[in-house]
Motif scaffolding. Structure first.
Motif, PDB file in Angstrom:
ATOM      1  N   ASN A 161       0.855  -1.169   0.000  1.00 18.76           N
ATOM      2  CA  ASN A 161       0.000   0.000   0.000  1.00 18.76           C
ATOM      3  C   ASN A 161       0.900   1.231   0.000  1.00 18.76           C
ATOM      4  O   ASN A 161       1.537   1.555   1.004  1.00 18.76           O
ATOM      5  CB  ASN A 161      -0.906  -0.021   1.241  1.00 18.76           C
ATOM      6  CG  ASN A 161      -1.956   1.061   1.178  1.00 18.76           C
ATOM      7  OD1 ASN A 161      -1.750   2.113   0.575  1.00 18.76           O
ATOM      8  ND2 ASN A 161      -3.098   0.786   1.806  1.00 18.76           N
ATOM      9  N   ASN A 162       0.957   1.922  -1.147  1.00 13.68           N
ATOM     10  CA  ASN A 162       1.882   3.050  -1.282  1.00 13.68           C
ATOM     11  C   ASN A 162       1.542   4.187  -0.327  1.00 13.68           C
ATOM     12  O   ASN A 162       2.437   4.847   0.213  1.00 13.68           O
ATOM     13  CB  ASN A 162       1.878   3.545  -2.726  1.00 13.68           C
ATOM     14  CG  ASN A 162       2.477   2.526  -3.685  1.00 13.68           C
ATOM     15  OD1 ASN A 162       3.330   1.732  -3.295  1.00 13.68           O
ATOM     16  ND2 ASN A 162       2.017   2.541  -4.927  1.00 13.68           N
ATOM     17  N   ASP A 163       0.257   4.434  -0.112  1.00 14.84           N
ATOM     18  CA  ASP A 163      -0.133   5.514   0.798  1.00 14.84           C
ATOM     19  C   ASP A 163       0.323   5.213   2.218  1.00 14.84           C
ATOM     20  O   ASP A 163       0.838   6.090   2.927  1.00 14.84           O
ATOM     21  CB  ASP A 163      -1.652   5.703   0.765  1.00 14.84           C
ATOM     22  CG  ASP A 163      -2.128   6.229  -0.578  1.00 14.84           C
ATOM     23  OD1 ASP A 163      -1.292   6.822  -1.293  1.00 14.84           O
ATOM     24  OD2 ASP A 163      -3.315   6.045  -0.898  1.00 14.84           O
TER      25      ASP A 163
END
Length: 360
Positions: A3-5
């Motif tokens: 999950n990049n966020d």
């Protein structure tokens, strides 16, 4: 898939934490001393808060003023006294450069085995006078530089101690909330064992504080006895100052060495030699024996772990290592002990299942 966020938020939080530590780094020693001092005297804070009907801010202010009067005021007085004695010592040395040494005391020749040699050396120095003292000038410069460097270190330590006396007010006032935050953070990190390790760290720090204060009290008492026997004026005040300076590395010699030098200037050579030996082997020597014993007493730590923690911590972290060293080794020792004691049991062979009904 990551999950990049969430990863970005974690990186930002780590950066924020690192920046916060960077901002607090110059005040690390003062914050550490304030935390140790407030932790060691927290029973006083609880009792005073009860007497003041739960007014924590008032209790914190009174305790902080008490520490300032007990620690800061004697240090300021000592600084003024040392400044006066430095001028007197300089004038005394200049007088010796002109007139040479005074006549040798009668008891010098009576020292077994060394009396005649010491008397001859004294007379030689007295005869050569100015020439001999002139040869000492290069070495005196080196000694002066060394004393200047040590004085700068002591001055920096006193400044940090003064700042910690201001910060201790906030530790008193917000101590309960800080303790709850530390407990919650540790439970989030290691789970159910958080309470055990909090008690371990708290007990270790308490024993270290008791060892430091107990050793300082013993050194102060022994210093008072030595000053009283030698006839040094203000023996009680010097004993109290010895207690304060025992909290600083190589602090007690800053009290008994000038007192020994003063006795020499007054011609009390016998008491001067007595006080020098008493200070070196009794006042300063008790620190290496009593402090490790008091730190290890009442705990489950082997004495060798305490010794390594005290001396290794001093070498690695300076005076803060006196508290950090035993605490770190105590936590590591307890972790290893628990890991060995709570090892998973050996696998047992599977139990035989009972035969179905109706079968032999």
């Amino acid at each position: 898939m990551l999950n990049n966020d969430r990863l970005l938020v974690q990186i930002l939080l780590l950066g924020l934490l690192g920046a916060s530590l960077w901002v607090l780094a110059p005040f690390g020693s003062a914050l550490f001393w304030a935390a140790v001092l407030s932790f060691a005297s927290w029973p006083l804070m609880r009792g005073l808060t009860r007497l003041l009907n739960g007014r924590q801010t008032a209790a914190a202010g009174l305790l902080t003023l008490g520490w300032i009067g007990l620690v800061a005021v004697p240090l300021v007085m000592l600084g003024f006294n040392l400044a006066e004695h430095v001028g007197a010592a300089t004038a005394l040395f200049k007088g010796y450069q002109i007139t040479g040494l005074p006549p040798a005391p009668d008891w010098l020749v009576e020292i077994p085995l060394l009396g005649e040699s010491l008397l001859g050396l004294w007379q030689t120095i007295a005869q050569q006078g100015v020439a001999f003292l002139a040869t000492l000038k290069p070495y005196l410069g080196q000694v002066g530089n060394w004393l200047l460097a040590r004085s700068a270190q002591v001055g920096g330590g006193i400044l940090e101690l003064s700042l910690s006396l201001v910060l201790v007010f906030f530790f008193y006032r917000d101590g309960a909330r800080l303790a709850e935050f530390a407990r919650s953070l540790l439970e989030r990190l290691i789970g159910d064992r958080a309470e055990h390790y909090l008690e371990l760290v708290a007990g270790t720090v308490q024993r270290v504080v008791n060892g430091v204060i107990g050793t300082a009290a013993a050194q102060a008492l022994l210093a008072f006895i030595g000053f009283y026997i030698a006839g040094v004026p203000g023996a009680l005040i010097l004993g109290i100052l010895t207690f304060v300076f025992s909290l600083i590395p190589m602090g007690p010699p800053l009290i008994w060495v000038p007192a020994t030098a003063w006795l020499f200037t007054q011609g009390d050579y016998g008491f001067a030699i007595f006080l020098g030996i008493w200070g070196m082997f009794v006042i300063s020597g008790v620190d290496n024996i009593l402090k490790p014993y008091l730190i290890s007493r009442g705990g489950n730590l082997p004495l060798v772990v305490v010794l390594l923690g005290v001396f290794g911590g001093l070498l690695a972290f300076g005076f803060m290592g006196l508290f950090l060293g035993p605490t770190l080794l105590a936590v590591a020792y307890s972790l290893l002990t628990d890991w060995v004691a709570n090892k998973t049991p050996a696998s047992q062979p599977p139990r035989e299942s009972l035969p179905p009904d109706g079968l032999d």
